[in-house]
Design an enzyme around this catalytic site. Structure first.
Site, PDB file in Angstrom:
ATOM      1  N   HIS A  65     148.888  70.710  17.185  1.00 21.07           N
ATOM      2  CA  HIS A  65     149.806  70.125  18.165  1.00 21.07           C
ATOM      3  C   HIS A  65     149.613  68.615  18.215  1.00 21.07           C
ATOM      4  CE1 HIS A  65     148.291  74.089  19.546  1.00 21.07           C
ATOM      5  NE2 HIS A  65     149.575  74.373  19.548  1.00 21.07           N
ATOM      6  N   THR A  85     149.658  75.027  31.395  1.00 12.34           N
ATOM      7  CA  THR A  85     148.420  74.872  32.156  1.00 12.34           C
ATOM      8  C   THR A  85     148.703  74.575  33.618  1.00 12.34           C
ATOM      9  OG1 THR A  85     147.442  73.972  30.156  1.00 12.34           O
ATOM     10  CG2 THR A  85     146.238  73.616  32.211  1.00 12.34           C
TER      11      THR A  85
END
Lengths: 577, 577
Positions: free
Chosen positions: A217, A442
């Site tokens: 990522h 998250t």
């Protein structure tokens, strides 16, 4: 770049729909992901993979006989929610428990962790095997801190084959962890990828250069250097992994994957493999059933990686075992012994939540909670663009959208719960679950868990006091720190939350009323959020641009301060009324 | 772009070596390509696919039980030589003949055509099935002129499954041609790809735009338009193909492939398939076993295509038949009945060429031929960069390299043949074969065949006359036009060759000596080559930049004139001596 999409906001959902339409013989959709369309035999341990999407064939592409029972599918490069993981785990369970396996990222650890807790509360055995194969992401002595990359594929494969062979729950976990201990990956990137609907790549590598160890990522790597030849790259990758070879004894045998990230194509990989296979042979390493191709991609990122798993007889047998899935097939899979008609449907039905009507005092507190949630959702919607702008500087720019989605869902769930006459704890439980499920990622998981923890300390049978608020805030902070593993100074919402909680406690202790104390604490949080501009993030995912973020306040801390401020206004208005 | 390579000149060879190293259980290398590592049963018709490389999994990725017996592998985007196709065909033959299948491109037609002729001369039955599925490349009434794109995959699959089932040679050909008649593709491109070692893409599509019908090597498409959404694109592709649906009767059933070209990834394809599958269902078309992924790529080109094959019961059964190959697996393949030990090795040994020693006159002519070839090879090496520069303007820039490789190989083969005392025909036969084998591509095949045709008219038993030269040149022209199908004005070497041949004939007829006539003809060719700058190419491959080439002379005509000029000098020196 990613060019084909309808609505960037629903890209992952649209992708899953098309994937299922193309593979009806293999998978069916369930909330949060997919499971096999023909269930495995009853009593087989279920193996469920997952994580953010954008990595196809990982991970929904490997659901089927011999491989996974289900895959949890998050948004692009974003952890699925705990609700998603719970839902897929529950649907995949064959009555013998669920082993989740995924790469080591904060959001996934948190959300799969919450899913395991919830499944176990419902009597379904569950466990997480976290893959940590990326040698570039932490030193060897901190193996557990390493990221999971293409090693995911090997660990999932081995665990799945073991489950298919009839291993017990504990034995599946053991062999999966053993495979992870024996697996090392090293990757390189030549250019970034672009998320659907974005104009700019998530990160960039200068032309003619290569990032060594750059994550899938765009996480920081080890170094940057000039683009090597195919042979030089093969040597870098092989040497880098052999330097970390585990102790095995005898002639080393390895499973090998030379993986393309998306825009680095098969022909190039074969040219690299030509030299890599020779170097491995020269080093006395025997390669078993190598895979050269795209198994874990990152949209159209340019780059590749080499993964080696040092085999013993058990791992070799499991690596070679037959598989039949949409994206990966190997050998001959025997027909499944059972199908849908054998399914114990009772096991599939979602758990019902029990409604307990609260006394008037509790309902009054719940009403304030609902009002506060409405105010918060409105404020977050107004701030969505600004929060997105802050997040785009060092992240993927989705914080504003995630907070809006989460808080809107929380309002709807809270309205519904309050209408049934429940107290503040139940309202916040419903709101927290909804927030986490819809926001994803998250911050969604953290906000959901924080709401539930806070609510747990609000009483049903009397009015809430300042002390209840301070205790609830402290509990929420403890939950966020436990799940998010962030410390003050890491440039996260913890940097605003810690001063909020201590100021709230101090104000209450010095005799302030709840509303007044909350407002003082919210002011402290706002100042602390501004000060996060001086910090640089220490951990986290998709943060290649971390350096850029110096000078910009953390979006998570900023949104936290905003929410606390609005709640303070509601409390003040409520006290005045 | 293609970033990983060692030597761009040997990219395809290096790729094949790595591919074979990764898949030893499936394939083994033979000159010109690969064949199955475990031969199919004796008496099974062999199906051999092929073409230029850069399209993996097409075509070497689909060699194995249930699919191809062999694949001929050319350089990137360049037809393999006739020698390559012959060699793989011979190695793949199981004693029942070889059906070649490939996409409709001039170079492939020519080289596979020559391979068929050669195999048949040796008593091995052979036939070419040419795939013509790209609806954007010619109107429906000129179906046979259409290019072959992803339809290749379906036709190869169906023909291979038929051969596996035990169909006769004629029946394999019949069903392959039937599948081609029922197959339509439509593709789009968003950006070009870059050949190994090149700085610039082969072609470009402006940012935010899409080329409709653009070929897999950048051949001109139908139109250019703004980038659509995934749903809009699905509609364009589905509507475009349904408009060309063949007459079938009953509820239409189709095999479908939504193919990614390299940088357009699986997630995007699934988003497109979500709508495409719905549109097909709404149109009453039933999709059988769709494939959504990368089956025929173009390095890292951005784009995708939809392919539909209208099925009947036979085609459906063959489409669904099991396959086990490196890149594509489906169902359960029964174990092969035989293996290497059953192979009739006699069938595999390359044919030996018979050496016939020529009289002194023939050996003298052969010596002049050898001298001329040396001079030509030196001149082409000096001109390599300039010819490459001319070719890069409208093509892939490999003309200079191809001519150097071909002429150098011809010199070596001619030296060896002459040392054995053969005459000019045999020297030019050896030189022509070597030129075609090493140069590859269209111009390699043309030069190889032209040398052979020219040589056939040179006598062994007396000195060659001017009339022999003129007749040989006319024969070479006829061969080039037969194989290349180019007419004067198409901006090819024919534009220089036609005036050369007529000037040579005219000069000889008006009494000039052979050397003098040749020099006059070479001057005419040089002038004609310069005049090709005014032309625009009418046909050909990889010519998206055709318009750009106006103002630049054709590289093929230029190199032809150069070669004729140097031969004229050798003839003049020889006559003077």
């Amino acid at each position: 770049m990613t060019r084909l999409y309808d609505d960037p906001a629903s890209f992952a959902e649209d992708m899953v729909e098309g994937f299922v339409a193309a593979n009806p013989g293999y998978v069916r959709q369930v909330p949060g992901g997919v499971v096999r369309s023909r269930r495995a035999r009853r009593g087989k341990v279920a193996v469920v993979t997952g994580g953010g999407s954008g990595h196809y064939p990982a991970f929904c592409g490997v659901v089927g006989p011999g491989f996974a029972d289900g895959a949890v599918i998050g948004n692009i490069f974003t952890s699925p929610s705990a609700e998603d993981a719970y839902s897929v785990g529950r649907a995949a369970d064959n009555g013998a428990g669920v082993v989740f396996s995924f790469g080591n990222y904060a959001g996934d650890n948190m959300n799969f962790g919450l899913a395991v807790e919830r499944l176990e509360r419902e009597g379904i055995r569950a466990h997480n095997v976290v893959v940590t194969d990326d040698v570039a992401s932490a030193p060897a002595e901190e193996h557990a801190k390493r990221r999971g990359v293409v090693g995911d594929f090997v660990v999932f494969k081995v665990a799945s084959a073991a489950a298919e062979e009839g291993y017990s729950f504990d034995e599946v976990v053991r062999v999966a962890e053993h495979a992870n201990d024996r697996t090392r990956s090293l990757g390189v990137a030549f250019d970034g990828c672009t998320l659907p609907g974005q104009d700019h790549p998530l990160f960039e590598v200068p032309a003619g250069r290569m990032g060594l160890g750059l994550g899938i990522h765009g996480e920081p790597g080890v170094s940057e250097r000039d683009m090597p030849s195919a042979s030089e790259l093969a040597k870098i990758l092989v040497d880098g992994l052999l330097a970390e070879a585990p102790e095995t004894g005898g002639t080393p045998r390895v499973a090998a994957i030379l993986n393309g990230l998306g825009a680095t194509k098969y022909e190039e990989l074969f040219v690299v493999w030509r030299t890599a296979s020779r170097l491995l042979a020269e080093a006395g390493v025997e390669v078993v059933a190598p895979e050269v191709g795209e198994l874990v991609t990152s949209l159209d990122m340019a780059g590749c990686s080499l993964t080696l798993t040092w085999l013993d007889d058990e791992l070799e047998r499991l690596w070679q075992a037959p598989v039949d899935t949409p994206a990966y097939r190997k050998g001959t899979v025997s027909q499944p012994e059972t199908d849908e008609s054998d399914v114990d449907e009772e096991l599939r039905a979602p758990a019902e939540r029990v409604t307990v009507v609260a006394p008037a005092e509790g309902q009054a507190t719940a009403a304030v909670v609902v009002k506060a949630l409405h105010t918060v959702a409105d404020a977050l919607r107004d701030a969505e663009d600004e929060l997105g702008r802050l997040d785009a500087i060092a992240g993927d720019g989705d914080h504003g959208r995630g907070m809006t989605r989460g808080s809107s869902a929380a309002v709807a769930a809270a309205d519904e719960a309050a209408a049934q006459g429940v107290g503040p704890a139940a309202v916040l439980l419903a709101a927290g679950d909804a927030w986490a499920a819809k926001a994803g990622g998250t911050s969604g998981a953290l906000w959901g868990a924080a709401l539930r923890s806070f609510g747990d300390l609000l009483p049903d049978h009397r009015e809430a006091t300042g002390g209840d608020l301070a205790a609830g805030a402290a509990a929420a902070l403890a939950t966020v720190q436990r799940l998010g593993r962030a410390e003050p100074g890491d440039k996260t919402l913890v940097d605003a939350m810690v001063p909020f909680v201590s100021e709230l406690r101090a104000a209450i202790d010095s005799g302030a009323g709840g509303a007044q104390a909350w407002q003082q604490a919210a002011e402290a949080a706002a100042k602390a959020a501004e000060r996060t501009a001086e910090l640089r993030p220490r951990t986290g995912r998709a943060r290649p641009l971390a350096e850029r973020s110096v000078g910009t306040p953390d979006p998570g801390a900023t949104s936290f301060a905003l929410v606390m401020g609005r709640i303070g206004e509601v409390l003040a208005a409520n006290t005045a009324a």
